[in-house]
Design a protein around this motif. Structure first.
Motif, PDB file in Angstrom:
ATOM      1  N   LEU A 130      49.597   1.919  28.090  1.00  0.00           N
ATOM      2  CA  LEU A 130      48.618   1.111  27.250  1.00  0.00           C
ATOM      3  C   LEU A 130      47.806   2.319  26.835  1.00  0.00           C
ATOM      4  O   LEU A 130      47.052   2.876  27.424  1.00  0.00           O
ATOM      5  CB  LEU A 130      47.832   0.114  28.129  1.00  0.00           C
ATOM      6  N   TYR A 131      47.842   2.155  25.310  1.00  0.00           N
ATOM      7  CA  TYR A 131      46.804   3.246  24.809  1.00  0.00           C
ATOM      8  C   TYR A 131      46.217   2.335  23.455  1.00  0.00           C
ATOM      9  O   TYR A 131      46.809   1.607  22.965  1.00  0.00           O
ATOM     10  CB  TYR A 131      47.431   4.225  24.251  1.00  0.00           C
ATOM     11  N   PHE A 132      44.840   2.647  23.302  1.00  0.00           N
ATOM     12  CA  PHE A 132      44.076   2.273  22.215  1.00  0.00           C
ATOM     13  C   PHE A 132      43.424   3.135  21.619  1.00  0.00           C
ATOM     14  O   PHE A 132      42.361   3.683  22.113  1.00  0.00           O
ATOM     15  CB  PHE A 132      43.608   0.950  22.660  1.00  0.00           C
ATOM     16  N   LYS A 151      52.493   0.008  25.298  1.00  0.00           N
ATOM     17  CA  LYS A 151      52.198  -0.625  24.205  1.00  0.00           C
ATOM     18  C   LYS A 151      50.802   0.011  23.529  1.00  0.00           C
ATOM     19  O   LYS A 151      49.863   0.348  24.613  1.00  0.00           O
ATOM     20  CB  LYS A 151      51.797  -2.201  24.398  1.00  0.00           C
ATOM     21  N   GLY A 152      50.783   0.124  22.292  1.00  0.00           N
ATOM     22  CA  GLY A 152      49.770   0.872  21.737  1.00  0.00           C
ATOM     23  C   GLY A 152      49.234   0.152  20.535  1.00  0.00           C
ATOM     24  O   GLY A 152      49.852  -0.483  19.749  1.00  0.00           O
ATOM     25  N   ALA A 153      47.717   0.117  20.366  1.00  0.00           N
ATOM     26  CA  ALA A 153      46.812  -0.264  19.345  1.00  0.00           C
ATOM     27  C   ALA A 153      46.427   0.776  18.664  1.00  0.00           C
ATOM     28  O   ALA A 153      45.680   1.704  19.492  1.00  0.00           O
ATOM     29  CB  ALA A 153      46.054  -1.344  19.461  1.00  0.00           C
ATOM     30  N   LEU A 154      46.315   1.108  17.348  1.00  0.00           N
ATOM     31  CA  LEU A 154      45.936   2.373  16.697  1.00  0.00           C
ATOM     32  C   LEU A 154      44.972   2.044  15.553  1.00  0.00           C
ATOM     33  O   LEU A 154      45.678   0.974  14.505  1.00  0.00           O
ATOM     34  CB  LEU A 154      46.820   3.205  16.311  1.00  0.00           C
ATOM     35  N   ASP A 155      43.804   2.253  15.434  1.00  0.00           N
ATOM     36  CA  ASP A 155      42.745   1.961  14.353  1.00  0.00           C
ATOM     37  C   ASP A 155      42.530   3.203  13.895  1.00  0.00           C
ATOM     38  O   ASP A 155      42.535   4.321  14.167  1.00  0.00           O
ATOM     39  CB  ASP A 155      41.626   1.261  14.936  1.00  0.00           C
ATOM     40  N   GLY A 201      47.135  -6.867  26.680  1.00  0.00           N
ATOM     41  CA  GLY A 201      47.142  -7.358  27.928  1.00  0.00           C
ATOM     42  C   GLY A 201      48.547  -7.761  28.559  1.00  0.00           C
ATOM     43  O   GLY A 201      48.308  -7.730  29.784  1.00  0.00           O
ATOM     44  N   GLU A 202      49.487  -7.797  27.888  1.00  0.00           N
ATOM     45  CA  GLU A 202      50.608  -8.105  28.310  1.00  0.00           C
ATOM     46  C   GLU A 202      51.300  -6.822  29.377  1.00  0.00           C
ATOM     47  O   GLU A 202      51.625  -7.101  30.384  1.00  0.00           O
ATOM     48  CB  GLU A 202      51.905  -8.252  27.275  1.00  0.00           C
ATOM     49  N   VAL A 203      50.717  -5.660  29.132  1.00  0.00           N
ATOM     50  CA  VAL A 203      51.182  -4.547  29.779  1.00  0.00           C
ATOM     51  C   VAL A 203      50.128  -4.516  31.164  1.00  0.00           C
ATOM     52  O   VAL A 203      50.867  -4.480  32.228  1.00  0.00           O
ATOM     53  CB  VAL A 203      50.616  -3.347  29.020  1.00  0.00           C
ATOM     54  N   LEU A 204      49.005  -5.133  31.121  1.00  0.00           N
ATOM     55  CA  LEU A 204      48.180  -5.361  32.228  1.00  0.00           C
ATOM     56  C   LEU A 204      48.601  -6.333  33.345  1.00  0.00           C
ATOM     57  O   LEU A 204      48.632  -6.296  34.511  1.00  0.00           O
ATOM     58  CB  LEU A 204      46.662  -5.495  31.912  1.00  0.00           C
ATOM     59  N   SER A 205      49.072  -7.439  32.622  1.00  0.00           N
ATOM     60  CA  SER A 205      49.674  -8.512  33.368  1.00  0.00           C
ATOM     61  C   SER A 205      50.904  -8.375  34.153  1.00  0.00           C
ATOM     62  O   SER A 205      51.226  -8.733  35.213  1.00  0.00           O
ATOM     63  CB  SER A 205      49.953  -9.694  32.504  1.00  0.00           C
ATOM     64  N   ARG A 206      51.438  -7.044  33.775  1.00  0.00           N
ATOM     65  CA  ARG A 206      52.756  -6.760  34.614  1.00  0.00           C
ATOM     66  C   ARG A 206      52.469  -5.862  35.972  1.00  0.00           C
ATOM     67  O   ARG A 206      53.267  -5.782  36.958  1.00  0.00           O
ATOM     68  CB  ARG A 206      53.765  -5.809  33.570  1.00  0.00           C
ATOM     69  N   LEU A 207      50.923  -5.451  35.886  1.00  0.00           N
ATOM     70  CA  LEU A 207      50.730  -4.514  37.156  1.00  0.00           C
ATOM     71  C   LEU A 207      49.483  -5.248  37.626  1.00  0.00           C
ATOM     72  O   LEU A 207      48.361  -4.550  37.529  1.00  0.00           O
ATOM     73  CB  LEU A 207      50.743  -3.303  36.968  1.00  0.00           C
ATOM     74  N   PRO A 208      49.197  -6.416  38.109  1.00  0.00           N
ATOM     75  CA  PRO A 208      48.109  -7.013  38.598  1.00  0.00           C
ATOM     76  C   PRO A 208      47.563  -6.162  39.858  1.00  0.00           C
ATOM     77  O   PRO A 208      48.186  -6.333  40.782  1.00  0.00           O
ATOM     78  CB  PRO A 208      48.439  -8.462  38.867  1.00  0.00           C
ATOM     79  N   LEU A 209      46.624  -5.269  39.791  1.00  0.00           N
ATOM     80  CA  LEU A 209      45.977  -4.577  40.710  1.00  0.00           C
ATOM     81  C   LEU A 209      44.538  -4.441  41.012  1.00  0.00           C
ATOM     82  O   LEU A 209      43.822  -3.964  39.697  1.00  0.00           O
ATOM     83  CB  LEU A 209      46.854  -3.041  40.447  1.00  0.00           C
ATOM     84  N   GLY A 210      43.942  -4.863  41.982  1.00  0.00           N
ATOM     85  CA  GLY A 210      42.397  -4.671  42.356  1.00  0.00           C
ATOM     86  C   GLY A 210      41.756  -4.405  41.197  1.00  0.00           C
ATOM     87  O   GLY A 210      40.769  -3.415  41.141  1.00  0.00           O
ATOM     88  N   GLY A 211      41.549  -5.249  40.422  1.00  0.00           N
ATOM     89  CA  GLY A 211      40.428  -5.145  39.170  1.00  0.00           C
ATOM     90  C   GLY A 211      40.637  -4.391  38.123  1.00  0.00           C
ATOM     91  O   GLY A 211      39.814  -4.141  37.273  1.00  0.00           O
TER      92      GLY A 211
END
Ligand SMILES: Nc1ncnc2c1ncn2[C@@H]1O[C@H](COP(=O)(O)OP(=O)(O)O)[C@@H](O)[C@H]1O
Ligand SMILES: [Mg+2]
Lengths: 452, 257
Positions: free
Chosen positions: A303-305, A332-336, A425-435
């Protein structure tokens, strides 16, 4: 990070041969020898140039004034473990306070381990968490056999060689067979000197059927001049073991984060990684996942932003050496603003790796006219009975989605934020880990601005 | 113009914003508080465009006429301002927002209605959401799913009505909410709408539909027929009955003539 650290004038010394014996002064012989050899490789290896395919979009000669960097000066006496909180910088303490339960913690300040803590019950079960330097000194045979040998050896390239020669400290974590940790081990790192170069290593070995997760968070203030953090990450999961490794790169401006990661997954083991890049000016991660035994499994998430002129470059490979292994990559990355994202990934199915399942997806969301995403997925298939796919997309915020959200009362900014958060967030939901999800979400929200 | 009108559309002309394609060619429509109006008409006649222009879709540009909502010029307002003023459109084609849960979306929508220094009470919100889901016979887990992502057609429509029930608009534009719903789902949706109308007798509904069926459950005060960007006939519920029986043939002939 808003604080800018200015360094008083000090003599600028490039990496000089003398640095090696200095770095290795207290090391055992085998390690001193390894450092000397690595240094020779470093000298013999040219700096990667944009003429090479793998470095085409990241111009080191322009972005990293290697000759001006000062290697972090680490006191050669390895500190005793767990020496209270006195040496932990405030921003690190704040970041640590956000964490939920941990099974163990380790703190690295400017390339030196200053604190180690591990649940007593785990120590009793034989889990080893300590300064890598200390582990080498203690004569740990696992360290001697696996440090910079099979995973990230000096021969891998200019920076792996430099790291193998000059690393000052790092983490050694070994989980004995069948031991499961009930929370992650967290490494918190802090780099404070503008213009410095820090070299650290992480070596994690999960023995048969053990389980461990590890969160590697890197923080720094904003810097006036480019400041290098170079890290070599070596992860070994033995038969049936599970490792989850998360890297949270949240450095300040001027930070140049350069990581070489290699994962070696044996039979029926799981070795998942998540690379989050939010901070720094330049981030480059080389990740090689090797699936060495049948039934091995690697989820590879990224994940990169990027905003302002941040530059993130990911170079991944999925090596299916054994048959019937599975790997699934999603970056997945978002670039501004005028941020730049580069993803270059390859799936290599080695000869005889029948029954391989390998997937690779890279998606980019472009939030400004000036932002650029480059996506180069690739396949190299040497077996016939395989299931592989790769895909890449570069898209903009969808006008229809924004209207939908605005028609429910969100203003444009709020709507954009929600779409970006959902996308990443889709990326994070794939590795639910302690906070980790909460922490990263908060960091993304902070970057998106504090509009509600 | 009628001062008592909640929505007053007069001589509205609209085109596709970046093309020379004119869709609405002078639409007049007055809806008073508490009224239900139905708009019927063949595909492509401009029904969705009318709803989207009222809701503020940026793909369309009004080139003439006016849209007034409770005396305010709607055309001057951003879509979010219209929503906060009380306009709600249930989309004909709801949009997927991956990674954003319905609960999060609705919480953000309600939070956006508050002053900057006000914080939505999460407990009250949960209660409202639960109560609204119950009203629409929806499983509580529904709220945790990403907005419309992987939803069936029926689930998408139900999600639109759930949002409407939480946001409690004073004007609901329902664009073919009935299409793709089986009879049980249709009854639930209609009951939901009628409950909202009981809660707020001033709530008005503009119901775009192809079928007379939904009008048995949500009884319209007026039925309009739209054809080629104009309202060509208006009357009571009997207009819908006649259309169901005869189709749009006579309008086609009239238009050619
Ligand atoms: N954004 C657009 N771009 C181009 N043509 C459009 C657009 N929106 C609507 N149209 C055209 O305008 C006409 C009316 O469309 P619409 O309002 O969706 O009709 P209805 O809802 O009555 O079926 C159709 O011919 C449609 O193709
Ligand atoms: Mg339509």
């Amino acid at each position: 990070m808003s604080r800018v650290v200015t360094e008083p004038e000090k003599p600028r010394a490039a990496f000089v041969t003398g640095a090696v014996p200095k770095a290795g002064a207290v090391d055992p012989d085998w390690l001193r020898g390894r450092r000397a050899k690595a240094w020779d490789i470093y000298l013999d290896t040219p700096l990667p140039s944009t003429r090479s395919e793998e470095w085409r979009y990241t111009d080191l000669s322009r972005m990293l004034p290697l000759d001006a960097l000062v290697p972090a000066d680490v006191s050669l006496a390895v500190p005793a473990a767990a020496n209270g909180d006195g040496t932990v910088p405030e921003p690190v303490r704040r970041a640590m306070a956000q964490d939920r339960h941990s099974a163990g913690r380790i703190v690295d300040v400017d390339g030196a381990i200053v604190a180690v803590e591990l649940d007593e019950s785990l120590t009793r079960q034989g889990v080893v968490l300590k300064s890598l330097r200390q582990a080498a000194r203690d004569g740990d045979p696992v360290v001697e056999s696996l440090l910079a040998t099979r995973a990230v050896p000096a021969s891998e390239g200019k920076f792996p060689a430099l790291n193998a020669a000059l690393w000052t400290d790092g983490v050694f974590l070994r989980v004995p067979a069948n031991v499961h940790l009930d929370g992650p081990i967290r490494l918190s790192r802090w780099v404070s000197h503008s213009g410095s170069a820090t070299f650290t290593r992480i070596l994690i070995v999960a023995e048969n059927h053990s389980q461990v997760s590890f969160v590697d968070e890197c923080l720094s203030p904003d810097f006036e001049s480019p400041t290098l953090v170079n890290t070599a990450v070596e992860l070994f999961s033995r038969a049936g073991a599970q490792i989850q490794y998360v890297s949270l790169q949240r450095m300040g401006k001027g930070g140049f984060y350069l990581a070489n990661q290699r994962t070696l997954a044996e039979r029926d083991s799981t070795l998942d990684t998540l690379n989050v890049a939010l901070g720094g000016s330049v981030g480059r991660v080389d990740l090689n996942a090797r699936l060495l035994g049948p039934g091995a499994n690697s989820d590879m998430l990224g994940l990169y932003f990027g905003d302002h002129d941040q530059h993130f470059d990911f170079n991944t490979s999925q090596d299916h050496v054994a048959p019937h292994a599975h790997s699934d990559l999603l970056y997945k990355g978002a670039l501004d603003d005028s941020a730049r994202g580069v993803f270059r990934g390859i799936i290599r199915v080695h000869e005889g790796a029948q029954g391989t399942d390998a997937y690779q997806t890279n998606r980019n969301l472009i939030l400004s006219d000036r932002a650029v995403a480059t996506s180069l997925p690739n396949l190299e298939i040497g077996a016939d009975d395989v299931r592989c796919s790769h895909g890449a997309t570069v898209g903009q915020l969808d006008a229809e989605s924004l209207f939908y959200l605005m028609s429910r009362g969100l203003n444009r900014e709020q709507a954009e934020r929600l779409v970006v958060l959902g996308f990443l967030g889709e990326v994070l939901s794939r590795l639910p880990l302690g906070g980790v999800t909460e922490k990263v979400t908060r960091a993304i929200e902070a970057k998106l601005g504090n509009v509600r | 113009m009628n001062d008592a009108a909640i929505l007053s559309v007069a001589g509205l002309r609209a085109k596709v914003a970046d093309e020379d394609l004119h869709i609405l060619k002078g639409v007049d429509l007055v809806i008073r508080p508490g009224e239900v109006h139905a708009i019927m008409g063949p595909n492509g006649s401009g029904k969705s465009t009318l709803a989207k222009v009222v809701a503020g879709h940026p793909a369309y540009e009004a080139t003439g006429g006016s849209v007034t909502f409770r005396g305010e010029d709607l055309l001057d307002m951003e879509p979010d301002e219209r929503s906060q003023a009380g306009v709600f459109m249930a989309f004909q084609y709801p949009v997927e927002i991956p990674g954003v849960s319905i609960a999060n979306f609705l919480r953000t929508s309600l939070q956006a209605r508050l002053e900057d220094d006000e914080e939505l009470d999460l407990f009250d919100f949960q209660e409202l959401l639960m109560e609204r889901m119950e009203l629409l016979d929806t499983d509580p887990s529904f709220a945790q799913r990403p907005v419309n992502d992987g939803f069936s057609g029926g689930e998408k429509k139900r999600n639109e009505i759930l949002q409407m029930a939480v946001l409690k608009p004073s004007l609901a534009l329902m664009d073919e909410t009935d299409s793709g719903l089986d009879i049980d789902a249709l009854k639930i949706v209609a009951q939901g709408v009628n409950t909202l109308r009981q809660e707020n007798p001033d709530m008005s509904v503009l119901l775009i539909t192809h079928y007379q069926r939904i009008l048995n459950y949500i009884i319209p005060d007026m039925v309009h027929v739209m054809f080629k960007g104009r309202i060509v006939e208006s009357g009571g519920p009997e207009v819908a009955m006649e259309l169901e029986a005869r189709g749009y043939e006579e309008y086609r002939k009239a238009h050619v003539a």
